[in-house]
Design a protein around this motif. Structure first.
Motif, PDB file in Angstrom:
ATOM      1  N   GLU A   1       0.694  19.201  -0.516  1.00  0.00           N
ATOM      2  CA  GLU A   1       1.869  18.376  -0.811  1.00  0.00           C
ATOM      3  C   GLU A   1       1.619  16.923  -0.395  1.00  0.00           C
ATOM      4  OE1 GLU A   1       4.567  19.462  -2.468  1.00  0.00           O
ATOM      5  OE2 GLU A   1       3.478  21.356  -2.649  1.00  0.00           O
ATOM      6  N   PRO A   2       1.959  15.968  -1.267  1.00  0.00           N
ATOM      7  CA  PRO A   2       1.723  14.553  -0.945  1.00  0.00           C
ATOM      8  C   PRO A   2       2.728  14.018   0.069  1.00  0.00           C
ATOM      9  CG  PRO A   2       2.811  14.729  -3.059  1.00  0.00           C
ATOM     10  CD  PRO A   2       2.529  16.132  -2.606  1.00  0.00           C
TER      11      PRO A   2
ATOM     12  N   PHE B   1       4.165   9.766   8.422  1.00  0.00           N
ATOM     13  CA  PHE B   1       4.061  10.229   7.044  1.00  0.00           C
ATOM     14  C   PHE B   1       5.331  10.996   6.692  1.00  0.00           C
ATOM     15  CE2 PHE B   1      -0.369   9.312   7.728  1.00  0.00           C
ATOM     16  CZ  PHE B   1      -0.786   8.851   6.492  1.00  0.00           C
ATOM     17  N   VAL B   2       5.852  10.758   5.494  1.00  0.00           N
ATOM     18  CA  VAL B   2       7.030  11.461   5.009  1.00  0.00           C
ATOM     19  C   VAL B   2       6.686  12.150   3.692  1.00  0.00           C
ATOM     20  CG1 VAL B   2       8.711   9.968   6.154  1.00  0.00           C
ATOM     21  CG2 VAL B   2       7.961   9.420   3.847  1.00  0.00           C
ATOM     22  N   ALA B   3       7.295  13.304   3.484  1.00  0.00           N
ATOM     23  CA  ALA B   3       7.063  14.063   2.259  1.00  0.00           C
ATOM     24  C   ALA B   3       7.631  13.312   1.056  1.00  0.00           C
ATOM     25  CB  ALA B   3       7.706  15.441   2.381  1.00  0.00           C
ATOM     26  N   LEU B   4       6.968  13.494  -0.067  1.00  0.00           N
ATOM     27  CA  LEU B   4       7.447  12.942  -1.330  1.00  0.00           C
ATOM     28  C   LEU B   4       8.034  14.071  -2.156  1.00  0.00           C
ATOM     29  CD1 LEU B   4       4.531  10.514  -2.096  1.00  0.00           C
ATOM     30  CD2 LEU B   4       6.850   9.916  -1.442  1.00  0.00           C
ATOM     31  N   PRO B   5       9.098  13.814  -2.896  1.00  0.00           N
ATOM     32  CA  PRO B   5       9.753  12.526  -3.054  1.00  0.00           C
ATOM     33  C   PRO B   5      10.479  12.104  -1.776  1.00  0.00           C
ATOM     34  CG  PRO B   5      10.987  14.215  -4.212  1.00  0.00           C
ATOM     35  CD  PRO B   5       9.733  14.875  -3.693  1.00  0.00           C
ATOM     36  N   LEU B   6      10.670  10.799  -1.635  1.00  0.00           N
ATOM     37  CA  LEU B   6      11.306  10.239  -0.451  1.00  0.00           C
ATOM     38  C   LEU B   6      12.746  10.705  -0.313  1.00  0.00           C
ATOM     39  CD1 LEU B   6      10.047   6.554  -0.775  1.00  0.00           C
ATOM     40  CD2 LEU B   6       9.288   8.248   0.907  1.00  0.00           C
ATOM     41  N   PRO B   7      13.192  10.900   0.930  1.00  0.00           N
ATOM     42  CA  PRO B   7      14.587  11.298   1.138  1.00  0.00           C
ATOM     43  C   PRO B   7      15.579  10.146   0.942  1.00  0.00           C
ATOM     44  CG  PRO B   7      13.457  11.094   3.233  1.00  0.00           C
ATOM     45  CD  PRO B   7      12.419  10.911   2.161  1.00  0.00           C
ATOM     46  N   ALA B   8      15.079   8.911   1.034  1.00  0.00           N
ATOM     47  CA  ALA B   8      15.932   7.725   0.873  1.00  0.00           C
ATOM     48  C   ALA B   8      15.052   6.574   0.385  1.00  0.00           C
ATOM     49  CB  ALA B   8      16.591   7.362   2.205  1.00  0.00           C
ATOM     50  N   PRO B   9      15.638   5.592  -0.289  1.00  0.00           N
ATOM     51  CA  PRO B   9      14.848   4.447  -0.761  1.00  0.00           C
ATOM     52  C   PRO B   9      14.241   3.650   0.392  1.00  0.00           C
ATOM     53  CG  PRO B   9      17.034   4.474  -1.768  1.00  0.00           C
ATOM     54  CD  PRO B   9      17.040   5.501  -0.675  1.00  0.00           C
ATOM     55  N   LEU B  10      13.147   2.963   0.098  1.00  0.00           N
ATOM     56  CA  LEU B  10      12.517   2.073   1.068  1.00  0.00           C
ATOM     57  C   LEU B  10      13.193   0.703   1.039  1.00  0.00           C
ATOM     58  CD1 LEU B  10       8.759   2.889   0.359  1.00  0.00           C
ATOM     59  CD2 LEU B  10      10.185   3.760   2.220  1.00  0.00           C
ATOM     60  N   ALA B  11      13.008  -0.061   2.093  1.00  0.00           N
ATOM     61  CA  ALA B  11      13.539  -1.424   2.169  1.00  0.00           C
ATOM     62  C   ALA B  11      12.970  -2.262   1.023  1.00  0.00           C
ATOM     63  CB  ALA B  11      13.170  -2.042   3.514  1.00  0.00           C
ATOM     64  N   ASP B  12      13.757  -3.198   0.539  1.00  0.00           N
ATOM     65  CA  ASP B  12      13.329  -4.148  -0.498  1.00  0.00           C
ATOM     66  C   ASP B  12      12.789  -3.434  -1.743  1.00  0.00           C
ATOM     67  OD1 ASP B  12      12.879  -6.655  -1.669  1.00  0.00           O
ATOM     68  OD2 ASP B  12      10.917  -6.901  -0.720  1.00  0.00           O
TER      69      ASP B  12
ATOM     70  N   ALA C   1       0.816  -1.215   0.000  1.00  0.00           N
ATOM     71  CA  ALA C   1       0.000   0.000   0.000  1.00  0.00           C
ATOM     72  C   ALA C   1       0.847   1.261   0.000  1.00  0.00           C
ATOM     73  CB  ALA C   1      -0.910   0.010   1.229  1.00  0.00           C
ATOM     74  N   TYR C   2       0.601   2.101  -0.984  1.00  0.00           N
ATOM     75  CA  TYR C   2       1.108   3.464  -0.965  1.00  0.00           C
ATOM     76  C   TYR C   2      -0.022   4.325  -0.410  1.00  0.00           C
ATOM     77  CZ  TYR C   2       4.914   2.022  -4.100  1.00  0.00           C
ATOM     78  OH  TYR C   2       6.016   1.413  -4.660  1.00  0.00           O
ATOM     79  N   VAL C   3      -0.006   4.516   0.906  1.00  0.00           N
ATOM     80  CA  VAL C   3      -1.042   5.305   1.573  1.00  0.00           C
ATOM     81  C   VAL C   3      -0.598   6.765   1.522  1.00  0.00           C
ATOM     82  CG1 VAL C   3      -2.366   5.683   3.686  1.00  0.00           C
ATOM     83  CG2 VAL C   3      -1.606   3.358   3.086  1.00  0.00           C
ATOM     84  N   ILE C   4      -1.387   7.572   0.838  1.00  0.00           N
ATOM     85  CA  ILE C   4      -1.038   8.969   0.587  1.00  0.00           C
ATOM     86  C   ILE C   4      -2.011   9.884   1.334  1.00  0.00           C
ATOM     87  CG2 ILE C   4      -0.805  10.748  -1.203  1.00  0.00           C
ATOM     88  CD1 ILE C   4       1.245   8.533  -1.565  1.00  0.00           C
ATOM     89  N   ARG C   5      -1.465  10.979   1.858  1.00  0.00           N
ATOM     90  CA  ARG C   5      -2.281  12.085   2.362  1.00  0.00           C
ATOM     91  C   ARG C   5      -1.654  13.369   1.828  1.00  0.00           C
ATOM     92  NH1 ARG C   5      -0.960  13.645   8.660  1.00  0.00           N
ATOM     93  NH2 ARG C   5       1.147  14.412   8.235  1.00  0.00           N
ATOM     94  N   HIS C   6      -2.402  14.448   1.894  1.00  0.00           N
ATOM     95  CA  HIS C   6      -1.903  15.742   1.436  1.00  0.00           C
ATOM     96  C   HIS C   6      -1.925  16.729   2.591  1.00  0.00           C
ATOM     97  CE1 HIS C   6      -2.890  13.804  -2.366  1.00  0.00           C
ATOM     98  NE2 HIS C   6      -1.942  14.568  -2.873  1.00  0.00           N
ATOM     99  N   VAL C   7      -0.826  17.445   2.771  1.00  0.00           N
ATOM    100  CA  VAL C   7      -0.716  18.502   3.766  1.00  0.00           C
ATOM    101  C   VAL C   7      -0.297  19.755   3.012  1.00  0.00           C
ATOM    102  CG1 VAL C   7       0.492  19.304   5.827  1.00  0.00           C
ATOM    103  CG2 VAL C   7      -0.162  16.904   5.634  1.00  0.00           C
ATOM    104  N   ASP C   8      -1.132  20.774   3.084  1.00  0.00           N
ATOM    105  CA  ASP C   8      -0.885  22.017   2.338  1.00  0.00           C
ATOM    106  C   ASP C   8      -0.652  21.721   0.858  1.00  0.00           C
ATOM    107  OD1 ASP C   8      -1.132  23.527   4.701  1.00  0.00           O
ATOM    108  OD2 ASP C   8       0.999  23.285   5.150  1.00  0.00           O
TER     109      ASP C   8
END
Length: 154
Positions: A20-21, A122-133, A11-18
């Protein structure tokens, strides 16, 4: 004869703050070397894939009331440790309004991660670092976004 792949959802669970995804991720408190991950797991026999992704989000992160926006990709990739075949269907999911920025959740369900504590945020996109796997490999497929992820996900 080829081994039957384990059927999974992610799951890519997305929310928006101001406007921004942001993406829901978690770390395992007891296993920091496991890396930052998204909700994902196995599909039960007879379970519909959208139902499985909603269940996995609730089990791993305690988040309910999500909306499945759609299926965005199917990935055939072996498990990184066992080499066993896996077929993972990635979903774009919307977080409900008012979801907290971060929280801790003890995993429910009967899987191998049952009773583990996950630190969700929640972290801002684009991600600051790759995810595991390489769980971030399909992010570029979410419709309506132009994140700087390469088309091959690497």
């Amino acid at each position: 004869m080829h081994p039957v792949p384990r059927v999974r959802v992610a799951a890519y669970v997305i929310r928006h703050v101001d406007g921004e995804p942001q993406l829901l991720v978690f770390d395992q408190a007891a296993f920091p070397d496991a890396g930052t991950q998204i909700p994902a797991g196995g599909v039960r026999p007879g379970e519909a894939l959208p139902d499985a992704v909603v269940r996995e989000i609730a089990e791993e992160c305690g988040l309910t009331g999500v909306t499945v926006a759609g299926e965005i990709a199917v990935e055939h990739k072996p498990h990184p440790e066992t080499g066993q075949p896996r077929r993972t269907t990635f979903f774009h999911v919307l977080a409900p309004d008012g979801t907290a920025d971060s929280w801790q959740h003890t995993v429910t369900g009967t899987g191998s991660d049952s009773a583990m504590r996950f630190d969700c945020r929640f972290v801002a996109l684009p991600l600051p670092a790759p995810l595991a796997d390489h769980q971030d490999a399909q992010l570029h497929r979410i419709p309506g976004y132009t994140w700087p992820y390469p088309e091959d996900g690497n």
